[in-house]
Structure formats: structure tokens, C-alpha cells
Design a protein around this motif. Structure first.
Motif, PDB file in Angstrom:
ATOM      1  N   HIS A 119      21.430  13.278  87.575  1.00 53.14           N
ATOM      2  CA  HIS A 119      20.321  13.823  88.826  1.00 53.14           C
ATOM      3  C   HIS A 119      20.176  15.073  88.384  1.00 53.14           C
ATOM      4  CE1 HIS A 119      20.983   9.652  90.150  1.00 53.14           C
ATOM      5  NE2 HIS A 119      20.592   9.711  91.057  1.00 53.14           N
ATOM      6  N   GLN A 120      19.274  15.345  89.263  1.00 59.18           N
ATOM      7  CA  GLN A 120      18.123  16.918  89.852  1.00 59.18           C
ATOM      8  C   GLN A 120      18.007  16.754  91.284  1.00 59.18           C
ATOM      9  OE1 GLN A 120      15.573  17.753  87.448  1.00 59.18           O
ATOM     10  NE2 GLN A 120      13.519  16.749  88.711  1.00 59.18           N
ATOM     11  N   VAL A 121      18.569  17.386  91.697  1.00 60.15           N
ATOM     12  CA  VAL A 121      18.317  17.609  94.013  1.00 60.15           C
ATOM     13  C   VAL A 121      17.065  18.801  93.643  1.00 60.15           C
ATOM     14  CG1 VAL A 121      19.852  18.158  95.633  1.00 60.15           C
ATOM     15  CG2 VAL A 121      20.851  16.512  93.677  1.00 60.15           C
ATOM     16  N   PHE A 173      14.523  23.358  93.875  1.00 55.92           N
ATOM     17  CA  PHE A 173      15.635  22.279  93.081  1.00 55.92           C
ATOM     18  C   PHE A 173      16.732  23.578  93.810  1.00 55.92           C
ATOM     19  CE2 PHE A 173      13.028  21.238  89.779  1.00 55.92           C
ATOM     20  CZ  PHE A 173      13.284  19.705  89.756  1.00 55.92           C
ATOM     21  N   ILE A 192      22.473  21.234 100.078  1.00 54.27           N
ATOM     22  CA  ILE A 192      20.829  21.068 100.399  1.00 54.27           C
ATOM     23  C   ILE A 192      21.056  21.488 101.819  1.00 54.27           C
ATOM     24  CG2 ILE A 192      19.980  18.836 101.257  1.00 54.27           C
ATOM     25  CD1 ILE A 192      21.921  16.941 100.146  1.00 54.27           C
ATOM     26  N   PHE A 196      14.716  11.313 102.842  1.00 55.70           N
ATOM     27  CA  PHE A 196      15.218  11.699 101.594  1.00 55.70           C
ATOM     28  C   PHE A 196      14.466  10.649 100.443  1.00 55.70           C
ATOM     29  CE2 PHE A 196      19.879   9.253 101.682  1.00 55.70           C
ATOM     30  CZ  PHE A 196      19.262   8.987 100.314  1.00 55.70           C
ATOM     31  N   HIS A 253      13.938   8.965  95.942  1.00 56.74           N
ATOM     32  CA  HIS A 253      15.019   8.551  94.996  1.00 56.74           C
ATOM     33  C   HIS A 253      14.065   8.376  94.086  1.00 56.74           C
ATOM     34  CE1 HIS A 253      19.020   7.063  93.121  1.00 56.74           C
ATOM     35  NE2 HIS A 253      18.273   8.210  92.695  1.00 56.74           N
ATOM     36  N   ASP A 305      15.894  11.677  89.855  1.00 58.42           N
ATOM     37  CA  ASP A 305      15.501  12.664  90.651  1.00 58.42           C
ATOM     38  C   ASP A 305      15.875  12.795  92.508  1.00 58.42           C
ATOM     39  OD1 ASP A 305      13.935  15.575  91.271  1.00 58.42           O
ATOM     40  OD2 ASP A 305      13.449  14.353  93.260  1.00 58.42           O
ATOM     41  N   LEU A 306      16.447  13.433  93.315  1.00 52.81           N
ATOM     42  CA  LEU A 306      16.906  12.820  94.546  1.00 52.81           C
ATOM     43  C   LEU A 306      16.273  14.657  95.097  1.00 52.81           C
ATOM     44  CD1 LEU A 306      20.781  11.897  94.534  1.00 52.81           C
ATOM     45  CD2 LEU A 306      18.603  10.681  95.351  1.00 52.81           C
ATOM     46  N   PHE A 307      14.857  13.833  97.026  1.00 50.40           N
ATOM     47  CA  PHE A 307      14.096  14.969  97.317  1.00 50.40           C
ATOM     48  C   PHE A 307      14.666  14.886  98.486  1.00 50.40           C
ATOM     49  CE2 PHE A 307      10.315  16.536  99.221  1.00 50.40           C
ATOM     50  CZ  PHE A 307      10.355  17.141  98.531  1.00 50.40           C
ATOM     51  N   PHE A 308      14.902  15.930  99.235  1.00 50.12           N
ATOM     52  CA  PHE A 308      15.421  15.630 100.675  1.00 50.12           C
ATOM     53  C   PHE A 308      14.363  16.866 101.584  1.00 50.12           C
ATOM     54  CE2 PHE A 308      19.039  14.726  98.166  1.00 50.12           C
ATOM     55  CZ  PHE A 308      19.973  13.877 100.003  1.00 50.12           C
TER      56      PHE A 308
END
Length: 352
Positions: free
Chosen positions: A174-176, A211, A218, A242, A244, A254-257
Motif C-alpha cells: 500500500h501507499q498512504v 503522501f 497520519i 478513509f 481504500h 491506496d489508503l487515503f485519509f
């Protein structure tokens, strides 16, 4: 050390870099120390040859593990195993600082090492090759090693010995990413236009995003990205939600918060490398943008941010805890609700 007597007619002494090694099958894995008074040595980059007279000579034998250091005068080494240590899963981690530089030496020692590790019942082999030893990569691949991952200064290769499914952990999957929802006391949202974006996003005023860095939290990543793109100082309040997604950049997930941040300053100073423009935009104007209204993902995320500002939603605040499993301080994100029927949030930040 053991003192051995050998007939000079039965030995052939050849070795790299001026070192002499005993080449008979009986003492193939042992090393010899011979008095310079009874032996002459001619060393070149291709090897060395020992010249003995016709007679018998006393030779001391001793075993050495290859550690990448040069041999001392009069010491004849035949490397057996790469310098390494056992991991907690029955595998081996090769020491990258003690690797031989010569490709032919590395190839020989690597084959010997694999043979030894197989006999010892080892499982996974981790081989980290720094950039300055990149010539060793094709040799390792030919011996059966596979690429695991690469960073700026090295490439990591692995070798699974048992004749069973490989149990080595895969590379990071994953990329965050983080986005900051920052709204001031005038109901204005901090927004940016990116300098480099897809054609369909040209002209869109969006939240500052980016990122997180390696070993970065985070919440600190969200504060940093907002500061870098807009110059605005902020305080982290909560993770609102978030997303996914899969098969994004380099086929990674990809995880996006989305994070709620409180502004601590108001003067905007844009990052000219990434941001075309930045400003405070009225919330009503922001949500009426066609690209926001027409995209279910964007619209839902903004709706949750607005609900949070109106105290109809409770996000996840950060709490520092230590687990006995690893005795490390970690960040645990959760919310606390006083009354589940009303959905009231007990976070101190919800009163803002």
C-alpha cells in the motif's frame, strides 16, 4: 590449530589476491598457514601460485568464516559461507557490509553458502545488495534469488530454500495518502489548485493532499502537507474517514485519509513546485463545484466533513498506546460517544 604434514607433490596451491588455498578434496574447506621460509608466493589480481621444493612441510590448518576482510600475510583462506546471522523465523540475513567485491569470488562463496544453509535446514535467505555492489545482482539472480524490493541505496533479494510454498512476507502493498479539511471561523475552506493534474481535474479547487513519509504518523503527515502546500499552520483534530482503493500507482493499493485540521494561521504562502494557487473559499462555493457535486466519492467525503463541523458526526481522534506484543508506542485512532442514541461525541475538539 592442528599440525599436519603433507607431501609437496600432492598439493596445488592457488588462490585469489596473493592468498594460497589448499585444493585437495580432503582439505577443501580448511585453510593453511605455511612458513614463508619454505614457500614463495607470487600474487596478482588473477591469483597466486605457491612454489614448493621436493619434500615434506609442516602446515597448520584452521577454519574461517568469510567476513569480507583481507587475509593477513602467510594466511591462506578458502571462503566457505557469507557473513550472516539467523533471523527468528529459521532464515538467514546476509550482512551487506561484509560482501566480497569481486564477482567471481562472490559467485563461488554464494554457491557454497547456499549449500551449507540447505544442509542446515535454513528457510528464507535475505540478501541486501547496496548500489556500490550492483554487479553482484545478476549473479544472485542466476543462483535463484528473486527481487523483493528496492530503495534508493539498495536492492533486496530473497531465496526460499524449502520445497514448499514460500512463507516470506511480500513487499509493501500500500501507499498512504492524506488530505486536510481546514475551515476557519468564517466558514471558509482552505483549497488549492494543483500545478500538475489530470486534464479532467484542471480548474478544480480541492483540499491539500499528499503522501505520508516513511515512519511518519497520519496526523503529522496531514499537518505537514497543508503547511508545505499553503503555508498555513494547523492542529490535527480527527480522521474523518478513509478510502481504500486498489491497483493504483505501480499496481499498489491506496489508503487515503481525510483529516479535520484547525487553522492556527491565516496567511497563505503557496508551494510553487506543486501548487498553482491556494485560497480561502466559501464553503457553499466549494461544494457547488461541478466536479465535487458530480463525484460520489468527493461529495460523500465533504458531506462528512460538513457534518463534523455541525456536530452531527464524530471522527477518530489519535491516542498513544503501548502494546505488550512489541512494547512499542503506537497511534490508535478511535472515537468516544457519550450517548449512542443521539450520536453525541465526547471529543473536546467537537466543541470547536
Amino acid at each position: 590449530m592442528d599440525l599436519k604434514v603433507f607431501d609437496s607433490k600432492s598439493v596445488n596451491l592457488i588462490g585469489p589476491n596473493g592468498m594460497l588455498s589448499f585444493c585437495t578434496s580432503i582439505y577443501k574447506t580448511r585453510f593453511l598457514k605455511v612458513s614463508p621460509l619454505i614457500c614463495s608466493c607470487k600474487g596478482t589480481s588473477q591469483g597466486a601460485v605457491g612454489l614448493f621444493g621436493q619434500g615434506k612441510y609442516e602446515v597448520e590448518t584452521c577454519s574461517y568464516r568469510y567476513d569480507g576482510s583481507s587475509a593477513s600475510a602467510g594466511l591462506f583462506r578458502e571462503p566457505r559461507v557469507l557473513d550472516a546471522f539467523d533471523d527468528e523465523y529459521g532464515g538467514v540475513v546476509v550482512n551487506p557490509e561484509k560482501l566480497p567485491s569481486e564477482t567471481n569470488v562472490f559467485a563461488s562463496i554464494l554457491r557454497s553458502s547456499l549449500s551449507v544453509w540447505k544442509k542446515e535446514g535454513k528457510k528464507g535467505i535475505w540478501l541486501k545488495l547496496p548500489v556500490d555492489k550492483c554487479d553482484l545482482v545478476p549473479i544472485a539472480v542466476r543462483e535463484g534469488f528473486q527481487y523483493h524490493h528496492a530503495e534508493t541505496g539498495y536492492v533486496m533479494l530473497t531465496y526460499w530454500i524449502p520445497n514448499e510454498p514460500c512463507m516470506l512476507p511480500a513487499n509493501a502493498s500500500h501507499q498512504v495518502g492524506v488530505g486536510g479539511f481546514v475551515m476557519n471561523d468564517k466558514n471558509e475552506v482552505l483549497v488549492v489548485q494543483e500545478k500538475h493534474c489530470a486534464p479532467e481535474l484542471v480548474g478544480l479547487w480541492k483540499l491539500p493532499t499528499g503522501f505520508i513519509l516513511e515512519s511518519e504518523e497520519i496526523y503529522t503527515g496531514a499537518v505537514r502537507e497543508v503547511k508545505e502546500e499553503t503555508g498555513i499552520d494547523t492542529e490535527f483534530l480527527e480522521v474523518i474517514a478513509f478510502r481504500h482503493a486498489h491497483n493504483v500507482a505501480f499496481e499498489k493499493s491506496d489508503l487515503f485519509f481525510i483529516c479535520m485540521l484547525r487553522p492556527l494561521s491565516s496567511e497563505i504562502k503557496t508551494d510553487d513546485l506543486e501548487v498553482q494557487a491556494a485560497k480561502w473559499m466559501a464553503l457553499a462555493e466549494f461544494v457547488e463545484q461541478p466536479l465535487i457535486k458530480g463525484d460520489n466519492m468527493f461529495k460523500k467525503m465533504i458531506d462528512m466533513c460538513i457534518a463534523r463541523t455541525r456536530k452531527r458526526y464524530c471522527g477518530l481522534s489519535v491516542h498513544k498506546v503501548v502494546s505488550k506484543f512489541d512494547n512499542r508506542l503506537s497511534s490508535l485512532y478511535y472515537n468516544v460517544v457519550d450517548d449512542q442514541r443521539s450520536g453525541g461525541c465526547s471529543h473536546d475538539s467537537c466543541s470547536t
